[in-house]
Scaffold this motif. Sequence first.
Motif, short mmCIF file in Angstrom:
data_model
loop_
_atom_site.label_atom_id
_atom_site.label_comp_id
_atom_site.label_asym_id
_atom_site.label_seq_id
_atom_site.Cartn_x
_atom_site.Cartn_y
_atom_site.Cartn_z
N ASP A 34 28.64 38.66 44.43
CA ASP A 34 28.85 37.57 45.34
C ASP A 34 27.79 36.37 45.16
OD1 ASP A 34 31.01 38.92 46.05
OD2 ASP A 34 30.11 39.54 48.29
N TYR A 35 28.24 35.51 45.32
CA TYR A 35 27.09 34.38 45.28
C TYR A 35 27.81 33.27 46.04
CZ TYR A 35 30.04 32.40 41.51
OH TYR A 35 31.31 32.15 40.53
N VAL A 36 26.96 31.94 46.79
CA VAL A 36 27.45 30.94 47.38
C VAL A 36 28.20 30.05 46.57
CG1 VAL A 36 26.59 29.11 48.94
CG2 VAL A 36 25.33 31.40 48.93
N PHE A 37 29.34 29.74 47.05
CA PHE A 37 30.64 28.69 46.73
C PHE A 37 31.32 29.52 45.85
CE2 PHE A 37 26.68 25.65 47.05
CZ PHE A 37 27.21 25.22 48.15
N LYS A 38 31.20 30.73 45.71
CA LYS A 38 32.17 31.48 44.74
C LYS A 38 33.65 31.61 45.45
CE LYS A 38 33.02 36.08 42.97
NZ LYS A 38 32.62 37.50 42.64
N ASN A 39 34.60 31.26 44.74
CA ASN A 39 36.00 31.41 45.36
C ASN A 39 36.12 33.02 45.55
OD1 ASN A 39 36.45 28.73 45.61
ND2 ASN A 39 37.60 28.38 43.68
N THR A 40 36.90 33.25 46.71
CA THR A 40 37.02 34.71 46.91
C THR A 40 38.72 34.98 47.22
OG1 THR A 40 36.51 34.32 49.12
CG2 THR A 40 34.82 35.23 47.61
N GLU A 41 38.98 35.64 48.48
CA GLU A 41 40.39 35.91 48.63
C GLU A 41 41.13 34.65 48.87
OE1 GLU A 41 39.70 38.95 51.22
OE2 GLU A 41 38.27 40.06 49.46
N THR A 42 42.38 34.66 49.23
CA THR A 42 43.06 33.80 49.98
C THR A 42 43.11 34.12 51.53
OG1 THR A 42 45.17 35.25 49.55
CG2 THR A 42 44.70 33.23 48.00
N CYS A 43 43.18 33.19 52.26
CA CYS A 43 43.18 33.25 53.58
C CYS A 43 44.13 34.09 54.31
CB CYS A 43 42.80 32.00 54.43
SG CYS A 43 43.02 31.67 56.06
N SER A 44 43.85 35.07 55.35
CA SER A 44 45.00 35.77 55.86
C SER A 44 45.86 34.97 56.87
CB SER A 44 44.50 36.98 56.56
OG SER A 44 43.35 36.65 57.48
N SER A 45 45.34 34.04 57.28
CA SER A 45 46.26 33.16 58.23
C SER A 45 46.92 32.06 57.61
CB SER A 45 45.41 32.65 59.58
OG SER A 45 44.25 32.22 59.09
N CYS A 46 46.23 31.08 56.52
CA CYS A 46 47.22 29.94 56.12
C CYS A 46 47.44 29.98 54.50
CB CYS A 46 46.38 28.55 56.47
SG CYS A 46 44.68 28.26 55.38
N LYS A 47 46.94 31.27 53.85
CA LYS A 47 46.86 31.51 52.51
C LYS A 47 46.27 30.40 51.69
CE LYS A 47 50.15 34.41 53.37
NZ LYS A 47 49.53 35.78 53.54
N GLY A 48 45.19 29.65 52.40
CA GLY A 48 44.16 28.88 51.63
C GLY A 48 43.21 29.64 50.73
N GLN A 49 42.51 28.82 49.93
CA GLN A 49 41.27 29.23 49.46
C GLN A 49 40.22 29.63 50.00
OE1 GLN A 49 41.43 30.27 45.68
NE2 GLN A 49 39.40 31.59 46.87
N MET A 50 39.66 30.85 49.99
CA MET A 50 38.58 31.00 50.65
C MET A 50 37.15 31.14 49.77
SD MET A 50 39.47 34.08 53.72
CE MET A 50 38.12 33.23 54.70
N SER A 51 36.00 30.50 50.47
CA SER A 51 34.94 30.61 49.57
C SER A 51 33.68 31.06 50.25
CB SER A 51 34.76 29.39 48.64
OG SER A 51 34.42 28.46 49.63
N ILE A 52 32.87 31.66 49.54
CA ILE A 52 31.52 32.19 50.07
C ILE A 52 30.51 30.91 50.68
CG2 ILE A 52 29.40 33.35 49.70
CD1 ILE A 52 31.13 35.10 48.05
N THR A 53 30.21 31.08 51.83
CA THR A 53 29.38 29.88 52.35
C THR A 53 27.93 30.40 52.64
OG1 THR A 53 29.95 30.27 54.61
CG2 THR A 53 31.26 28.56 53.38
N LYS A 54 27.83 31.57 52.89
CA LYS A 54 26.53 32.00 53.08
C LYS A 54 26.18 33.57 52.84
CE LYS A 54 23.50 32.03 57.33
NZ LYS A 54 23.57 31.94 58.61
N ILE A 55 25.18 33.90 52.34
CA ILE A 55 24.69 35.48 52.19
C ILE A 55 23.43 35.50 52.92
CG2 ILE A 55 24.16 37.11 50.31
CD1 ILE A 55 25.81 35.44 48.49
#
Length: 61
Positions: A34-55
């Motif tokens: 994991d690292y900040v700004f990495k794209n991760t899973e798709t959002c469970s509510s809108c199917k958008g792209q999720m990314s890491i904002t903070k560790i």
Amino acid sequence: MIFKRKKDEVIIPYTLEQCNSCNAISKRKFKEGDYVFKNTETCSSCKGQMSITKIFGETST
Ligand SMILES: [Zn+2]
């Protein structure tokens, strides 16, 4: 950032993800790679792209 560590206190790393479309936030335990700004899973509510904002670390209780 300063952590005041007592003896035997354990800091657990967490990852905060945010959806780029609906801004939904999800918090989970840190995973290797994991690292900040990495794209991760798709959002469970809108199917958008999720990314890491903070560790960050939290002490376990
Ligand atoms: Zn979303």
